[in-house]
Design a protein around this motif. Sequence first.
Motif, PDB file in Angstrom:
ATOM      1  N   VAL A 105      54.577 -85.765  -4.110  1.00  0.00           N
ATOM      2  CA  VAL A 105      54.298 -85.977  -5.528  1.00  0.00           C
ATOM      3  C   VAL A 105      53.643 -87.336  -5.760  1.00  0.00           C
ATOM      4  O   VAL A 105      52.695 -87.455  -6.540  1.00  0.00           O
ATOM      5  N   VAL A 106      54.124 -88.366  -5.072  1.00  0.00           N
ATOM      6  CA  VAL A 106      53.506 -89.683  -5.202  1.00  0.00           C
ATOM      7  C   VAL A 106      52.070 -89.647  -4.678  1.00  0.00           C
ATOM      8  O   VAL A 106      51.155 -90.206  -5.295  1.00  0.00           O
ATOM      9  N   ALA A 107      51.830 -88.964  -3.551  1.00  0.00           N
ATOM     10  CA  ALA A 107      50.476 -88.859  -2.999  1.00  0.00           C
ATOM     11  C   ALA A 107      49.553 -88.115  -3.960  1.00  0.00           C
ATOM     12  O   ALA A 107      48.369 -88.454  -4.080  1.00  0.00           O
ATOM     13  N   THR A 108      50.076 -87.106  -4.661  1.00  0.00           N
ATOM     14  CA  THR A 108      49.272 -86.394  -5.647  1.00  0.00           C
ATOM     15  C   THR A 108      48.883 -87.326  -6.787  1.00  0.00           C
ATOM     16  O   THR A 108      47.730 -87.332  -7.242  1.00  0.00           O
ATOM     17  N   HIS A 109      49.834 -88.127  -7.238  1.00  0.00           N
ATOM     18  CA  HIS A 109      49.522 -89.124  -8.275  1.00  0.00           C
ATOM     19  C   HIS A 109      48.427 -90.076  -7.800  1.00  0.00           C
ATOM     20  O   HIS A 109      47.477 -90.365  -8.539  1.00  0.00           O
ATOM     21  N   LEU A 110      48.542 -90.564  -6.569  1.00  0.00           N
ATOM     22  CA  LEU A 110      47.549 -91.505  -6.052  1.00  0.00           C
ATOM     23  C   LEU A 110      46.174 -90.849  -5.921  1.00  0.00           C
ATOM     24  O   LEU A 110      45.145 -91.516  -6.103  1.00  0.00           O
ATOM     25  N   ALA A 111      46.144 -89.546  -5.596  1.00  0.00           N
ATOM     26  CA  ALA A 111      44.866 -88.842  -5.496  1.00  0.00           C
ATOM     27  C   ALA A 111      44.195 -88.726  -6.861  1.00  0.00           C
ATOM     28  O   ALA A 111      42.961 -88.775  -6.961  1.00  0.00           O
ATOM     29  N   LEU A 166      43.760 -77.289  -5.555  1.00  0.00           N
ATOM     30  CA  LEU A 166      44.763 -78.302  -5.843  1.00  0.00           C
ATOM     31  C   LEU A 166      44.347 -79.651  -5.254  1.00  0.00           C
ATOM     32  O   LEU A 166      43.510 -79.710  -4.350  1.00  0.00           O
ATOM     33  N   PRO A 167      44.917 -80.758  -5.740  1.00  0.00           N
ATOM     34  CA  PRO A 167      44.636 -82.061  -5.129  1.00  0.00           C
ATOM     35  C   PRO A 167      44.937 -82.037  -3.632  1.00  0.00           C
ATOM     36  O   PRO A 167      45.802 -81.281  -3.167  1.00  0.00           O
ATOM     37  N   ALA A 168      44.226 -82.864  -2.876  1.00  0.00           N
ATOM     38  CA  ALA A 168      44.291 -82.839  -1.414  1.00  0.00           C
ATOM     39  C   ALA A 168      45.710 -82.865  -0.849  1.00  0.00           C
ATOM     40  O   ALA A 168      45.996 -82.144   0.117  1.00  0.00           O
ATOM     41  N   PRO A 169      46.649 -83.659  -1.391  1.00  0.00           N
ATOM     42  CA  PRO A 169      47.997 -83.664  -0.796  1.00  0.00           C
ATOM     43  C   PRO A 169      48.714 -82.316  -0.885  1.00  0.00           C
ATOM     44  O   PRO A 169      49.699 -82.100  -0.186  1.00  0.00           O
ATOM     45  N   LEU A 170      48.230 -81.406  -1.740  1.00  0.00           N
ATOM     46  CA  LEU A 170      48.872 -80.106  -1.925  1.00  0.00           C
ATOM     47  C   LEU A 170      48.059 -78.947  -1.378  1.00  0.00           C
ATOM     48  O   LEU A 170      48.601 -77.867  -1.131  1.00  0.00           O
ATOM     49  N   ALA A 171      46.761 -79.155  -1.170  1.00  0.00           N
ATOM     50  CA  ALA A 171      45.841 -78.042  -0.929  1.00  0.00           C
ATOM     51  C   ALA A 171      46.116 -77.282   0.363  1.00  0.00           C
ATOM     52  O   ALA A 171      45.762 -76.106   0.470  1.00  0.00           O
ATOM     53  N   LEU A 172      46.744 -77.905   1.358  1.00  0.00           N
ATOM     54  CA  LEU A 172      46.938 -77.245   2.648  1.00  0.00           C
ATOM     55  C   LEU A 172      48.317 -76.605   2.788  1.00  0.00           C
ATOM     56  O   LEU A 172      48.575 -75.919   3.775  1.00  0.00           O
ATOM     57  N   PHE A 173      49.202 -76.820   1.816  1.00  0.00           N
ATOM     58  CA  PHE A 173      50.540 -76.238   1.910  1.00  0.00           C
ATOM     59  C   PHE A 173      50.523 -74.766   1.509  1.00  0.00           C
ATOM     60  O   PHE A 173      49.828 -74.367   0.569  1.00  0.00           O
ATOM     61  N   ASP A 174      51.317 -73.962   2.223  1.00  0.00           N
ATOM     62  CA  ASP A 174      51.540 -72.594   1.787  1.00  0.00           C
ATOM     63  C   ASP A 174      52.323 -72.606   0.483  1.00  0.00           C
ATOM     64  O   ASP A 174      53.157 -73.492   0.247  1.00  0.00           O
ATOM     65  N   LEU A 175      52.059 -71.595  -0.340  1.00  0.00           N
ATOM     66  CA  LEU A 175      52.699 -71.512  -1.651  1.00  0.00           C
ATOM     67  C   LEU A 175      53.446 -70.198  -1.792  1.00  0.00           C
ATOM     68  O   LEU A 175      52.981 -69.151  -1.333  1.00  0.00           O
ATOM     69  N   GLY A 176      54.590 -70.248  -2.430  1.00  0.00           N
ATOM     70  CA  GLY A 176      55.324 -69.032  -2.725  1.00  0.00           C
ATOM     71  C   GLY A 176      54.719 -68.329  -3.928  1.00  0.00           C
ATOM     72  O   GLY A 176      53.800 -68.838  -4.582  1.00  0.00           O
TER      73      GLY A 176
END
Length: 212
Positions: free
Chosen positions: A27-33, A92-102
Amino acid sequence: MSARRQPSEERLLAFAAGTLSAPESVVVATHLALRPQTRAWTALAEAVGGAVLDDVEPSTLDPDALDLTLARLDAPEPPPIAASTGRTDPSLPAPLALFDLGPWRWLGPGVHVRDVLGPRDGDCRVILLRIAPGQSAPRHTHSGVELTCVIEGAYATEDGVFSPGDFEEADPSITHQPRVVSAEPCLCVAALDGQIALPGWLGRVLAPFVRL
Protein backbone atom coordinates in the motif's frame (compact mmCIF):
# COMPACT_ATOMS: atom_id res chain seq x y z
CA MET A 1 -4.87 8.39 15.15
CA SER A 2 -5.96 11.04 12.67
CA ALA A 3 -6.28 10.64 8.93
CA ARG A 4 -3.27 11.64 6.82
CA ARG A 5 -2.80 12.28 3.13
CA GLN A 6 0.52 10.44 3.20
CA PRO A 7 1.99 7.70 5.40
CA SER A 8 3.28 8.66 8.81
CA GLU A 9 6.99 9.30 9.15
CA GLU A 10 7.29 6.08 11.17
CA ARG A 11 5.83 4.00 8.34
CA LEU A 12 7.88 5.73 5.67
CA LEU A 13 11.01 5.09 7.73
CA ALA A 14 10.05 1.41 8.19
CA PHE A 15 9.36 1.14 4.44
CA ALA A 16 12.77 2.63 3.62
CA ALA A 17 14.44 0.26 6.10
CA GLY A 18 12.62 -2.77 4.68
CA THR A 19 11.00 -3.60 8.04
CA LEU A 20 7.40 -2.83 7.10
CA SER A 21 5.12 -5.86 6.69
CA ALA A 22 4.56 -7.09 3.14
CA PRO A 23 0.88 -6.01 2.96
CA GLU A 24 1.60 -2.54 4.33
CA SER A 25 4.60 -2.20 1.99
CA VAL A 26 2.34 -2.82 -1.02
CA VAL A 27 0.00 0.00 0.00
CA VAL A 28 2.84 2.40 0.79
CA ALA A 29 4.53 1.53 -2.54
CA THR A 30 1.25 2.23 -4.35
CA HIS A 31 1.09 5.64 -2.69
CA LEU A 32 4.68 6.37 -3.74
CA ALA A 33 3.89 5.33 -7.33
CA LEU A 34 0.97 7.77 -7.43
CA ARG A 35 2.65 10.53 -5.39
CA PRO A 36 6.35 10.54 -6.33
CA GLN A 37 6.92 13.69 -4.26
CA THR A 38 6.71 11.58 -1.10
CA ARG A 39 9.78 9.67 -2.32
CA ALA A 40 11.98 12.58 -1.23
CA TRP A 41 11.33 11.63 2.41
CA THR A 42 12.00 7.92 1.86
CA ALA A 43 15.17 8.75 -0.09
CA LEU A 44 16.36 10.85 2.86
CA ALA A 45 15.59 7.99 5.26
CA GLU A 46 17.50 5.54 3.07
CA ALA A 47 20.48 7.92 2.90
CA VAL A 48 20.51 8.37 6.68
CA GLY A 49 20.29 4.61 7.16
CA GLY A 50 23.19 4.07 4.79
CA ALA A 51 25.32 6.63 6.61
CA VAL A 52 24.58 4.94 9.93
CA LEU A 53 25.62 1.56 8.52
CA ASP A 54 28.90 3.05 7.30
CA ASP A 55 29.71 4.06 10.88
CA VAL A 56 28.85 0.71 12.44
CA GLU A 57 31.78 -1.42 13.49
CA PRO A 58 31.77 -4.77 11.61
CA SER A 59 30.91 -7.76 13.78
CA THR A 60 32.68 -11.09 13.73
CA LEU A 61 30.97 -14.28 12.59
CA ASP A 62 30.08 -16.99 15.07
CA PRO A 63 32.65 -19.83 15.05
CA ASP A 64 30.02 -22.29 13.81
CA ALA A 65 28.62 -20.02 11.07
CA LEU A 66 30.19 -22.08 8.26
CA ASP A 67 28.89 -25.38 9.68
CA LEU A 68 25.36 -23.95 9.99
CA THR A 69 25.46 -22.69 6.41
CA LEU A 70 26.62 -26.06 5.07
CA ALA A 71 23.92 -27.84 7.09
CA ARG A 72 21.26 -25.81 5.34
CA LEU A 73 22.36 -27.31 2.02
CA ASP A 74 20.91 -30.63 3.19
CA ALA A 75 17.62 -29.12 4.37
CA PRO A 76 14.46 -30.10 2.44
CA GLU A 77 13.50 -27.79 -0.41
CA PRO A 78 10.66 -25.36 0.26
CA PRO A 79 7.30 -26.18 -1.36
CA PRO A 80 6.96 -24.86 -4.91
CA ILE A 81 5.31 -21.50 -5.38
CA ALA A 82 1.80 -21.83 -6.73
CA ALA A 83 1.51 -21.07 -10.41
CA SER A 84 -0.07 -17.76 -11.36
CA THR A 85 -3.74 -17.88 -12.21
CA GLY A 86 -3.19 -15.20 -14.82
CA ARG A 87 -5.86 -13.06 -13.17
CA THR A 88 -3.84 -9.86 -12.98
CA ASP A 89 -4.71 -6.28 -13.92
CA PRO A 90 -1.95 -4.38 -15.76
CA SER A 91 -3.97 -1.17 -15.49
CA LEU A 92 -3.27 -1.02 -11.75
CA PRO A 93 -0.26 0.90 -10.39
CA ALA A 94 3.01 -1.01 -10.81
CA PRO A 95 3.22 -2.31 -7.19
CA LEU A 96 -0.12 -4.10 -7.75
CA ALA A 97 -0.12 -4.94 -11.46
CA LEU A 98 1.71 -8.29 -11.21
CA PHE A 99 -0.24 -9.77 -8.29
CA ASP A 100 -2.94 -12.35 -8.89
CA LEU A 101 -6.38 -11.13 -7.89
CA GLY A 102 -9.34 -12.94 -6.43
CA PRO A 103 -12.87 -12.51 -7.78
CA TRP A 104 -14.93 -9.46 -6.93
CA ARG A 105 -17.26 -10.11 -3.97
CA TRP A 106 -20.35 -8.15 -2.94
CA LEU A 107 -19.98 -6.25 0.33
CA GLY A 108 -23.06 -4.03 0.20
CA PRO A 109 -25.07 -1.89 -2.24
CA GLY A 110 -22.54 -0.59 -4.78
CA VAL A 111 -19.60 -1.93 -2.73
CA HIS A 112 -17.34 -4.77 -3.92
CA VAL A 113 -14.06 -6.19 -2.65
CA ARG A 114 -11.43 -8.51 -4.09
CA ASP A 115 -8.30 -10.06 -2.60
CA VAL A 116 -4.80 -9.20 -3.78
CA LEU A 117 -3.20 -12.63 -3.56
CA GLY A 118 0.33 -13.08 -2.26
CA PRO A 119 1.32 -10.35 0.20
CA ARG A 120 0.24 -11.49 3.67
CA ASP A 121 1.58 -11.25 7.20
CA GLY A 122 -0.49 -13.19 9.74
CA ASP A 123 -4.00 -11.70 9.64
CA CYS A 124 -2.83 -8.69 7.64
CA ARG A 125 -3.61 -8.90 3.91
CA VAL A 126 -4.21 -6.66 0.89
CA ILE A 127 -7.60 -6.01 -0.69
CA LEU A 128 -9.01 -3.85 -3.46
CA LEU A 129 -12.22 -2.00 -2.61
CA ARG A 130 -14.51 -0.54 -5.28
CA ILE A 131 -17.43 1.71 -4.34
CA ALA A 132 -19.94 3.14 -6.81
CA PRO A 133 -20.59 6.91 -7.06
CA GLY A 134 -22.80 8.18 -4.26
CA GLN A 135 -22.47 4.96 -2.25
CA SER A 136 -20.80 4.44 1.11
CA ALA A 137 -18.92 1.63 2.77
CA PRO A 138 -20.56 0.39 5.98
CA ARG A 139 -19.80 2.60 8.98
CA HIS A 140 -17.06 0.73 10.78
CA THR A 141 -14.04 0.70 13.02
CA HIS A 142 -11.16 -1.79 13.00
CA SER A 143 -9.84 -4.63 15.08
CA GLY A 144 -6.35 -3.72 13.85
CA VAL A 145 -4.68 -1.13 11.63
CA GLU A 146 -6.08 -0.31 8.18
CA LEU A 147 -3.92 1.48 5.61
CA THR A 148 -5.74 2.76 2.50
CA CYS A 149 -4.53 4.42 -0.70
CA VAL A 150 -6.94 5.81 -3.28
CA ILE A 151 -6.21 4.67 -6.84
CA GLU A 152 -9.16 6.16 -8.73
CA GLY A 153 -12.07 8.39 -7.80
CA ALA A 154 -12.48 10.03 -4.40
CA TYR A 155 -14.19 9.40 -1.09
CA ALA A 156 -14.99 11.59 1.89
CA THR A 157 -15.00 10.95 5.64
CA GLU A 158 -15.30 13.23 8.65
CA ASP A 159 -11.61 14.06 8.03
CA GLY A 160 -12.12 15.39 4.50
CA VAL A 161 -11.82 14.19 0.91
CA PHE A 162 -9.32 11.56 -0.21
CA SER A 163 -8.33 11.66 -3.89
CA PRO A 164 -6.00 9.54 -6.08
CA GLY A 165 -2.71 8.99 -4.27
CA ASP A 166 -4.05 10.07 -0.89
CA PHE A 167 -3.23 7.78 2.01
CA GLU A 168 -5.29 7.12 5.14
CA GLU A 169 -4.23 5.38 8.34
CA ALA A 170 -6.96 4.14 10.68
CA ASP A 171 -6.90 2.06 13.86
CA PRO A 172 -9.45 0.95 16.50
CA SER A 173 -9.78 4.56 17.71
CA ILE A 174 -11.25 5.62 14.34
CA THR A 175 -14.86 5.02 13.29
CA HIS A 176 -15.68 6.20 9.80
CA GLN A 177 -17.91 5.64 6.78
CA PRO A 178 -16.16 6.46 3.49
CA ARG A 179 -18.64 7.93 0.99
CA VAL A 180 -17.76 8.25 -2.71
CA VAL A 181 -17.96 11.87 -3.88
CA SER A 182 -16.49 11.41 -7.38
CA ALA A 183 -18.51 10.96 -10.58
CA GLU A 184 -16.68 7.67 -11.21
CA PRO A 185 -16.34 4.64 -8.90
CA CYS A 186 -13.70 4.92 -6.20
CA LEU A 187 -11.04 2.21 -6.30
CA CYS A 188 -8.77 1.81 -3.28
CA VAL A 189 -6.10 -0.60 -2.11
CA ALA A 190 -5.97 -1.39 1.58
CA ALA A 191 -3.81 -3.39 3.97
CA LEU A 192 -6.26 -4.74 6.52
CA ASP A 193 -5.16 -6.28 9.81
CA GLY A 194 -8.00 -8.32 11.29
CA GLN A 195 -11.63 -7.61 10.49
CA ILE A 196 -13.65 -4.45 10.27
CA ALA A 197 -16.05 -3.99 13.19
CA LEU A 198 -19.57 -2.62 12.64
CA PRO A 199 -20.85 -0.77 15.72
CA GLY A 200 -24.36 -1.12 17.13
CA TRP A 201 -27.08 -3.75 16.86
CA LEU A 202 -27.28 -3.38 13.06
CA GLY A 203 -23.58 -4.09 12.84
CA ARG A 204 -24.02 -7.31 14.77
CA VAL A 205 -26.74 -8.37 12.33
CA LEU A 206 -24.72 -7.48 9.22
CA ALA A 207 -21.29 -8.64 10.43
CA PRO A 208 -21.53 -12.19 8.93
CA PHE A 209 -22.24 -10.69 5.50
CA VAL A 210 -19.43 -8.12 5.34
CA ARG A 211 -16.42 -10.13 6.45
CA LEU A 212 -13.34 -9.21 4.42
